[in-house]
Design an enzyme around this catalytic site. Sequence first.
Site, PDB file in Angstrom:
ATOM      1  N   GLY A  31       0.774  -1.094  -0.054  1.00 28.03           N
ATOM      2  CA  GLY A  31       0.237  -0.029  -0.068  1.00 28.03           C
ATOM      3  C   GLY A  31       0.659   1.391  -0.085  1.00 28.03           C
ATOM      4  CG  LEU A  33      -1.089   1.819  -4.022  1.00 30.59           C
ATOM      5  CD1 LEU A  33      -2.238   1.273  -5.059  1.00 30.59           C
ATOM      6  CD2 LEU A  33      -0.147   0.551  -3.792  1.00 30.59           C
ATOM      7  CG  HIS A  34       5.430   4.918  -4.859  1.00 29.43           C
ATOM      8  ND1 HIS A  34       5.803   4.224  -5.677  1.00 29.43           N
ATOM      9  CD2 HIS A  34       5.787   4.362  -3.590  1.00 29.43           C
ATOM     10  CE1 HIS A  34       6.676   3.264  -5.343  1.00 29.43           C
ATOM     11  NE2 HIS A  34       6.634   3.237  -4.049  1.00 29.43           N
ATOM     12  N   GLY A  36       5.531   4.210  -8.694  1.00 26.19           N
ATOM     13  CA  GLY A  36       6.237   2.967  -8.901  1.00 26.19           C
ATOM     14  C   GLY A  36       5.494   1.761  -8.973  1.00 26.19           C
ATOM     15  CG  HIS A  37       3.226   0.756  -5.516  1.00 24.18           C
ATOM     16  ND1 HIS A  37       3.353   1.762  -4.697  1.00 24.18           N
ATOM     17  CD2 HIS A  37       3.723  -0.266  -4.678  1.00 24.18           C
ATOM     18  CE1 HIS A  37       4.024   1.517  -3.358  1.00 24.18           C
ATOM     19  NE2 HIS A  37       4.324  -0.009  -3.594  1.00 24.18           N
ATOM     20  CD  GLN A  61       7.372  -7.508   3.841  1.00 24.07           C
ATOM     21  OE1 GLN A  61       6.799  -8.377   3.213  1.00 24.07           O
ATOM     22  NE2 GLN A  61       7.954  -6.761   3.247  1.00 24.07           N
ATOM     23  CE  LYS A 149      12.931   1.943  -3.285  1.00 25.57           C
ATOM     24  NZ  LYS A 149      12.021   0.906  -2.542  1.00 25.57           N
ATOM     25  CB  SER A 185      10.699   4.291  -1.414  1.00 22.81           C
ATOM     26  OG  SER A 185      10.392   3.641  -0.037  1.00 22.81           O
TER      27      SER A 185
HETATM   28  P1  AMP Z   1       6.225  -2.398  -1.670  1.00 24.42           P
HETATM   29  O1  AMP Z   1       4.698  -1.685  -1.412  1.00 24.42           O
HETATM   30  O2  AMP Z   1       7.271  -1.420  -1.171  1.00 24.42           O
HETATM   31  O3  AMP Z   1       6.397  -3.691  -0.708  1.00 24.42           O
HETATM   32  O4  AMP Z   1       6.372  -2.591  -2.991  1.00 24.42           O
HETATM   33  C1  AMP Z   1       5.695  -3.302  -3.797  1.00 24.42           C
HETATM   34  C2  AMP Z   1       6.194  -3.655  -5.246  1.00 24.42           C
HETATM   35  O5  AMP Z   1       6.602  -2.310  -5.733  1.00 24.42           O
HETATM   36  C3  AMP Z   1       7.432  -4.287  -5.051  1.00 24.42           C
HETATM   37  O6  AMP Z   1       7.574  -5.232  -6.084  1.00 24.42           O
HETATM   38  C4  AMP Z   1       8.536  -3.018  -5.299  1.00 24.42           C
HETATM   39  O7  AMP Z   1       9.862  -3.686  -5.783  1.00 24.42           O
HETATM   40  C5  AMP Z   1       7.815  -2.231  -6.018  1.00 24.42           C
HETATM   41  N1  AMP Z   1       8.239  -0.837  -6.080  1.00 24.42           N
HETATM   42  C6  AMP Z   1       8.460  -0.169  -5.166  1.00 24.42           C
HETATM   43  N2  AMP Z   1       9.128   1.026  -5.506  1.00 24.42           N
HETATM   44  C7  AMP Z   1       9.221   0.978  -6.697  1.00 24.42           C
HETATM   45  C8  AMP Z   1       9.581   1.726  -7.737  1.00 24.42           C
HETATM   46  N3  AMP Z   1      10.215   2.949  -7.273  1.00 24.42           N
HETATM   47  N4  AMP Z   1       9.606   1.325  -9.099  1.00 24.42           N
HETATM   48  C9  AMP Z   1       9.353   0.163  -9.288  1.00 24.42           C
HETATM   49  N5  AMP Z   1       8.948  -0.712  -8.629  1.00 24.42           N
HETATM   50  C10 AMP Z   1       8.825  -0.354  -7.264  1.00 24.42           C
END
Ligand code: AMP
Length: 282
Positions: A31, A33-34, A36-37, A61, A149, A185
Site C-alpha cells: 500500500g 501506492l506511488h 512505482g506501484h 517482514q 528496486k 518509495s
Molecule cells: P512495496 O509496497 O514497497 O512492498 O512494493 C511493492 C512492489 O512495488 C515491489 O515489487 C517493489 O519492488 C515495487 N516498487 C516499489 N518501489 C518501486 C519503484 N520506485 N519502481 C518500481 N517498482 C517499485
Amino acid sequence: MLVTHTIDNTREELDKLRNNNKRIALVPTMGALHNGHLSLIRLARRHADHVVVTIFVNPKQFGPAEDFDSYPRDLDIDLEKCRNEKVELVFAPERSEVYDQDNYLSIRIESINRYMCGGSRPGFFEGVLLIVNKLFNIIKPDVAIFGQKDIQQFLIISRMVKEFNHNIELLMAPVERANDGLALSSRNAYLSDHERATAPGLFRSLQYIKNQIDQGVNTPSLLIEHQKSELEAKGFKIDYLDVFSFKTLEPVNTLSKDSGYIIAGAVWLGKTRLIDNLLIEL
Ligand code: AMP
C-alpha cells in the site's frame, strides 16, 4: 473494481474472473501506492486480462525495531488509485485473515540472502517469501510483477518459483524515479524537506560507480570506499554499498567480462532507510 478482504471471497471472485481461461496478473504491495506501484500495474495490464493488486503490510517482514507501526497506510487513497488504473480486484486482508495464531512452519533461505538487505535485515526475506507464497496460493496468478528496486527480493522470489514449482511467470519492472533520480518509495514520506533534498545522492553515487565501471574500472573497491565517504559527508549512514554478482548476490572484488552485476546500496537518512540499485552487464 472488486475489493475483497477474505480469502474465500477472493477465490470466489477470481473463479468468475478466470472464466474462459482469462489471464490473471498479480501485483503484491504494502500500500501507500506511488507511481512505482502504478508502473507495475501498467506492466501487469500488458501481460494479462485481469489485474489483481494486493495491499497488506506484512508484519512478518518487519524486525522488532523496524517501522511496522509507523508504515504509511491509507486504503481509501490506494483504492482510488487502483480504480483509476482500472484494476479488476484489490485484495486487502486483515492480519488475522492471513496468519493463524499458531504457525509451525517457516521457509529457510540458503546463501542468497547473506548479503545486501538479507544481511542487514535478519528474517526479512523469510517473511517476504511466506507472504508471497501465500498470495501465490490464494490468487493463483498466471503472471506476477515485482520491482527492480527490490532486486534481491525479485531474485529470491524467482528461486522460490523455480524450486517450489510455482507455475507463475515473473516480470521485473524497472525502478521508477522522481525527476531528481530518487527511487520512489512509500518510505520517502518519512523524509524531512532537507533529507528529501539530500536523498538523490544515493542514486548519484550508484551512477558514478556505474560510469567508472563502464569506462573500464574492474576493481571497484577504492571507488566504492570513496563514494561511501562522500555520502557520509552529506549526512548518510551507510548500511551497504557494493557491487554484487547478479547470480550469487555476493560482493565481487574483480569484475569480469560476460557477467551481470548489481551496484546496490542501502543507506539511512535520519530514521529513513533508502535502497537503490543499478544493473550492469559486462
Ligand atoms: P512495496 O509496497 O514497497 O512492498 O512494493 C511493492 C512492489 O512495488 C515491489 O515489487 C517493489 O519492488 C515495487 N516498487 C516499489 N518501489 C518501486 C519503484 N520506485 N519502481 C518500481 N517498482 C517499485
